[in-house]
Design a protein around this motif. Structure first.
Motif, PDB file in Angstrom:
ATOM      1  N   UNK A 162       6.318  -6.338   0.554  1.00  0.00           N
ATOM      2  CA  UNK A 162       6.136  -5.192   1.448  1.00  0.00           C
ATOM      3  C   UNK A 162       6.291  -3.879   0.679  1.00  0.00           C
ATOM      4  N   UNK A 163       7.269  -3.821  -0.232  1.00  0.00           N
ATOM      5  CA  UNK A 163       7.472  -2.618  -1.050  1.00  0.00           C
ATOM      6  C   UNK A 163       6.227  -2.314  -1.869  1.00  0.00           C
ATOM      7  N   UNK A 164       5.675  -3.352  -2.487  1.00  0.00           N
ATOM      8  CA  UNK A 164       4.470  -3.162  -3.307  1.00  0.00           C
ATOM      9  C   UNK A 164       3.314  -2.665  -2.455  1.00  0.00           C
ATOM     10  N   UNK A 165       3.150  -3.259  -1.280  1.00  0.00           N
ATOM     11  CA  UNK A 165       2.041  -2.856  -0.404  1.00  0.00           C
ATOM     12  C   UNK A 165       2.205  -1.419   0.084  1.00  0.00           C
ATOM     13  N   UNK A 166       3.437  -1.038   0.448  1.00  0.00           N
ATOM     14  CA  UNK A 166       3.668   0.335   0.905  1.00  0.00           C
ATOM     15  C   UNK A 166       3.352   1.324  -0.210  1.00  0.00           C
ATOM     16  N   UNK A 167       3.850   1.016  -1.404  1.00  0.00           N
ATOM     17  CA  UNK A 167       3.592   1.907  -2.540  1.00  0.00           C
ATOM     18  C   UNK A 167       2.099   1.967  -2.859  1.00  0.00           C
ATOM     19  N   UNK A 168       1.445   0.806  -2.813  1.00  0.00           N
ATOM     20  CA  UNK A 168       0.009   0.756  -3.098  1.00  0.00           C
ATOM     21  C   UNK A 168      -0.782   1.575  -2.084  1.00  0.00           C
ATOM     22  N   UNK A 169      -0.489   1.373  -0.795  1.00  0.00           N
ATOM     23  CA  UNK A 169      -1.232   2.096   0.236  1.00  0.00           C
ATOM     24  C   UNK A 169      -0.976   3.602   0.144  1.00  0.00           C
ATOM     25  N   UNK A 170       0.282   3.976  -0.134  1.00  0.00           N
ATOM     26  CA  UNK A 170       0.588   5.404  -0.223  1.00  0.00           C
ATOM     27  C   UNK A 170      -0.135   6.045  -1.405  1.00  0.00           C
ATOM     28  N   UNK A 171      -0.088   5.376  -2.562  1.00  0.00           N
ATOM     29  CA  UNK A 171      -0.751   5.916  -3.742  1.00  0.00           C
ATOM     30  C   UNK A 171      -2.264   5.928  -3.554  1.00  0.00           C
ATOM     31  N   UNK A 172      -2.808   4.818  -3.077  1.00  0.00           N
ATOM     32  CA  UNK A 172      -4.254   4.740  -2.892  1.00  0.00           C
ATOM     33  C   UNK A 172      -4.736   5.742  -1.849  1.00  0.00           C
ATOM     34  N   UNK A 173      -3.938   5.921  -0.783  1.00  0.00           N
ATOM     35  CA  UNK A 173      -4.316   6.879   0.246  1.00  0.00           C
ATOM     36  C   UNK A 173      -4.407   8.286  -0.330  1.00  0.00           C
ATOM     37  N   UNK A 174      -3.450   8.646  -1.170  1.00  0.00           N
ATOM     38  CA  UNK A 174      -3.482   9.975  -1.780  1.00  0.00           C
ATOM     39  C   UNK A 174      -4.720  10.144  -2.648  1.00  0.00           C
ATOM     40  N   UNK A 175      -4.994   9.152  -3.505  1.00  0.00           N
ATOM     41  CA  UNK A 175      -6.167   9.238  -4.369  1.00  0.00           C
ATOM     42  C   UNK A 175      -7.459   9.294  -3.551  1.00  0.00           C
ATOM     43  N   UNK A 176      -7.524   8.444  -2.528  1.00  0.00           N
ATOM     44  CA  UNK A 176      -8.732   8.384  -1.700  1.00  0.00           C
ATOM     45  C   UNK A 176      -8.923   9.693  -0.939  1.00  0.00           C
ATOM     46  N   UNK A 177      -7.838  10.244  -0.387  1.00  0.00           N
ATOM     47  CA  UNK A 177      -7.932  11.509   0.335  1.00  0.00           C
ATOM     48  C   UNK A 177      -8.471  12.613  -0.571  1.00  0.00           C
ATOM     49  N   UNK A 178      -7.928  12.701  -1.787  1.00  0.00           N
ATOM     50  CA  UNK A 178      -8.428  13.699  -2.727  1.00  0.00           C
ATOM     51  C   UNK A 178      -9.913  13.465  -3.031  1.00  0.00           C
ATOM     52  N   UNK A 179     -10.266  12.200  -3.215  1.00  0.00           N
ATOM     53  CA  UNK A 179     -11.656  11.872  -3.556  1.00  0.00           C
ATOM     54  C   UNK A 179     -12.607  12.277  -2.438  1.00  0.00           C
ATOM     55  N   UNK A 180     -12.230  11.986  -1.190  1.00  0.00           N
ATOM     56  CA  UNK A 180     -13.091  12.347  -0.052  1.00  0.00           C
ATOM     57  C   UNK A 180     -13.239  13.867   0.044  1.00  0.00           C
ATOM     58  N   UNK A 181     -12.125  14.597  -0.112  1.00  0.00           N
ATOM     59  CA  UNK A 181     -12.186  16.054  -0.027  1.00  0.00           C
ATOM     60  C   UNK A 181     -13.005  16.664  -1.157  1.00  0.00           C
ATOM     61  N   UNK A 182     -13.065  15.966  -2.282  1.00  0.00           N
ATOM     62  CA  UNK A 182     -13.784  16.484  -3.451  1.00  0.00           C
ATOM     63  C   UNK A 182     -15.209  15.966  -3.551  1.00  0.00           C
ATOM     64  N   UNK A 183     -15.631  15.163  -2.581  1.00  0.00           N
ATOM     65  CA  UNK A 183     -16.913  14.477  -2.727  1.00  0.00           C
ATOM     66  C   UNK A 183     -18.108  15.365  -2.452  1.00  0.00           C
TER      67      UNK A 183
END
Length: 623
Positions: free
Chosen positions: A84-105
């Motif tokens: 669960x810790x790994x998944x939370x960290x993964x989703x949080x990190x990926x969400x940040x990267x994805x959010x930046x990517x969408x805003x910059x697209x």
């Protein structure tokens, strides 16, 4: 056009395109940077730390202790919590990267907020599918280990531990292997650099996004263009961090001179604001790197196979304008709401950090009285664990010398760290297979050009007594140790009349417990290659923790448990200063002269500027 000119052109294209995308994203991107960084710092990290504590308690541990027995019935629950810790960290990190990517697209007119939300929702649904899991290896292994690409607070501690890289660096062959390993990882990471943009902007799954990234970065121009563009972003971010460091110090320097009574408050505010700006700067570096990679995807997108579609239009003009420039739409409610949101978040974050900074500065203000321990002696003057190294450590002003004791074939003791002679003597023989007489005839050398012979424990102890140098004796296991090796060691040192003159430690928990039972009055440490969250339950008087996990959190836990706290092997100046300011009881280092010098400087300085300098060094970092 030569290859170099193509690479330079690609680098310039990516940097120019990234700057254009950052300008186009504007305030929504700044708000995303600030809010996601604060959310990770204030919510995700504390939640994961709490879950990790519960995972340890489920198997009967108070802190991470790899040598301690575990409660079998708690293992399934612990594994579930760690997943669960790994998944939370993964989703949080990926969400940040994805959010930046969408805003910059978009490089044309900024897409409507509703369109961006729809795009983000599509990507979030992809992230919840099992096909997104291959991204975990990329985000939590390749990126942190190579230090190239996206940065995140969640991956800050993922690295090759210094005690491993330090040992590998003691022979030319192992150092070359480490360099080759990191080069290979870096090369793979470069080819996978477009994984997140492809995943966020197209219908490709996690695994396919990685494979497509390899295809799109094929060729010297795209691959090296990405490398140089990302390196430029990181260099600019580092310069910004240095500038922040200097600017944050100036008010406290002035207060020390003009109004010393106000210096504590000024320093606390400076530290709080600097910490907030550091979060934004780190997130900004991530966003700038995302802009480079999104633009690289735009330049190379023609290489995508026909069955891979875009998730959403990339702004006015559609996909064909991904690599071209455009104008930014302005106005609307966002022109009022977003600035207000940014200001409120900044004020709240600064206030919280300032309150924490006040406590930090108060704790770091005392002059350090940390003990300096020369790790296996001092290699500037002799081979590790030899008489020459011992004498050099004494000359350098070390308070103690940390050294290693190992049992021989005839159940005597020599001063030696490695279980075999390959590294220092070029021989494959094991210490446990040779007698004391045979071992003390062996010549040893090191990469510094020093030479010597393996000393017997008796020879080493007697020379230490002559130098009036106390020792931290590490009990090492050589693979053929007698059941009563601790008793034998105690008897030999008692026979020489020096047992009470020294301290002791070991990675072997059984040896620590046995020594404390034999002689409860001795100062004995439990050595830990990995520690986390809290100090372990131990009969020892102190814990000796490897630098990588010798955190402030574990140190305070040790203090609450009445345990001393030593850190090993601390070789970089920043970490030396940190442990001196934190009041670490002992620093085990290969450079005792440097720690002695820093300790003296800190004791002589007055005012809060020097304290703030060390506090900033702990927090104002990228990554």
């Amino acid at each position: 056009m030569t290859r170099i000119r193509r690479i330079r052109r690609m680098t310039a294209l990516l940097l120019g395109g990234a700057a254009m995308r950052l300008r186009a994203a504007g305030l929504p991107l700044l708000a995303a940077i600030l809010l996601t960084q604060l959310a990770v710092f204030a919510i995700v990290l504390p939640v994961n730390q709490w879950l990790f504590r519960e995972a340890l308690r489920a198997v009967g541990h108070s802190g991470l202790d790899l040598a301690a027995p575990i409660r079998p019935e708690g293992v399934p629950f612990t594994i579930a919590l760690i997943a669960l810790i790994v998944l939370i960290a993964f989703w949080a990190m990926a969400l940040q990267f994805v959010l930046f990517t969408v805003l910059l697209s978009s490089t044309g007119e900024r897409p409507a907020a509703r369109e961006q939300r729809r795009h983000l929702a599509l990507v979030l649904r992809k992230m919840l599918r099992p096909s997104a899991l291959p991204l975990i290896g990329y985000l939590f292994f390749l990126l942190p280990l190579t230090g190239f690409g996206f940065t995140s607070l969640l991956a800050k501690g993922i690295a090759i531990p210094p005690f491993i890289s330090g040992e590998l660096g003691k022979t030319l062959t192992s150092w070359l292997v480490l360099v080759l390993f990191l080069f290979v990882l870096g090369s793979i990471n470069t080819r996978l650099a477009l994984t997140v943009p492809i995943f966020a902007l197209t219908t490709a799954t996690g695994g396919r996004a990685s494979r497509l990234s390899v295809r799109l970065t094929r060729g010297a121009a795209p691959e090296w263009g990405i490398v140089f563009a990302v390196a430029t972003v990181l260099a600019l971010a580092a310069l910004a961090a240095v500038a922040l460091f200097v600017v944050a110090l100036l008010p406290t320097l002035l207060a020390d001179t003009i109004a010393p009574g106000a210096a504590p408050a000024v320093a606390a505010v400076s530290l709080g604001v600097a910490q907030l700006i550091t979060l934004v700067l780190t997130g900004g570096a991530t966003a700038a790197i995302a802009a480079v990679l999104v633009h690289a995807f735009g330049v190379q997108r023609a290489k995508l196979p026909a069955d891979v579609r875009e998730l959403a239009p990339s702004g006015a003009g559609g996909a064909e304008r991904l690599a071209l420039s455009g104008r930014v739409a302005r106005g609307g409610r966002g022109a009022v709401v977003l600035p207000a949101l940014i200001v409120c978040a900044a004020v709240a974050g600064s206030a919280a950090f300032t309150a924490a900074g006040w406590n930090t500065l108060h704790r770091l203000h005392a002059a350090p009285d940390t003990l300096v321990l020369a790790h296996r002696g001092f290699s500037d003057g002799g081979v590790e664990n030899t008489i020459g190294g011992l004498e050099a450590a004494a000359a350098a002003g070390a308070d103690l010398v940390e050294m290693d004791v190992m049992e021989t074939k005839d159940h005597r003791f020599v001063v030696m760290h490695d279980a075999n002679l390959a590294r220092l003597a070029g021989e494959p023989a094991r210490v446990a297979d040779l007698t004391l007489a045979e071992l003390t005839e062996v010549a040893v050398t090191d990469l510094h050009g020093n030479a010597g012979t393996i000393p017997s424990l008796e020879e080493y102890l007697l020379r230490a007594a002559e130098l009036e140098m106390p020792l931290l004796v590490e009990i090492k296991l050589g693979g053929n140790d007698s059941p009563d090796h601790v008793e034998r060691l105690v008897a030999e040192m008692e026979g020489l009349g020096v047992l009470d003159d020294h301290m002791y430690h070991s990675l072997d928990a059984a040896s620590v417990e046995r020594l404390k039972r034999l002689r409860p009055d001795l100062t004995v440490g439990y050595t830990m290659a990995f520690a986390a969250v809290e100090a372990p339950r131990t009969d020892a008087d102190m814990i000796v923790v490897e630098q990588w996990t010798a955190t402030d959190e574990v140190q305070r836990s040790a203090e609450r448990a009445g345990l001393g706290f030593f850190a090993w092997t601390v070789n970089d100046t920043g970490s030396m200063r940190d442990h001196l300011r934190r009041g670490t009881d002992g620093i085990v280092t290969d450079h005792p002269d440097e720690v002695v010098r820093l300790r003296g400087e800190m004791a002589d300085r007055s005012g809060l500027a020097a304290v703030l300098f060390d506090a900033l060094a702990r927090f104002v970092t990228l990554g």
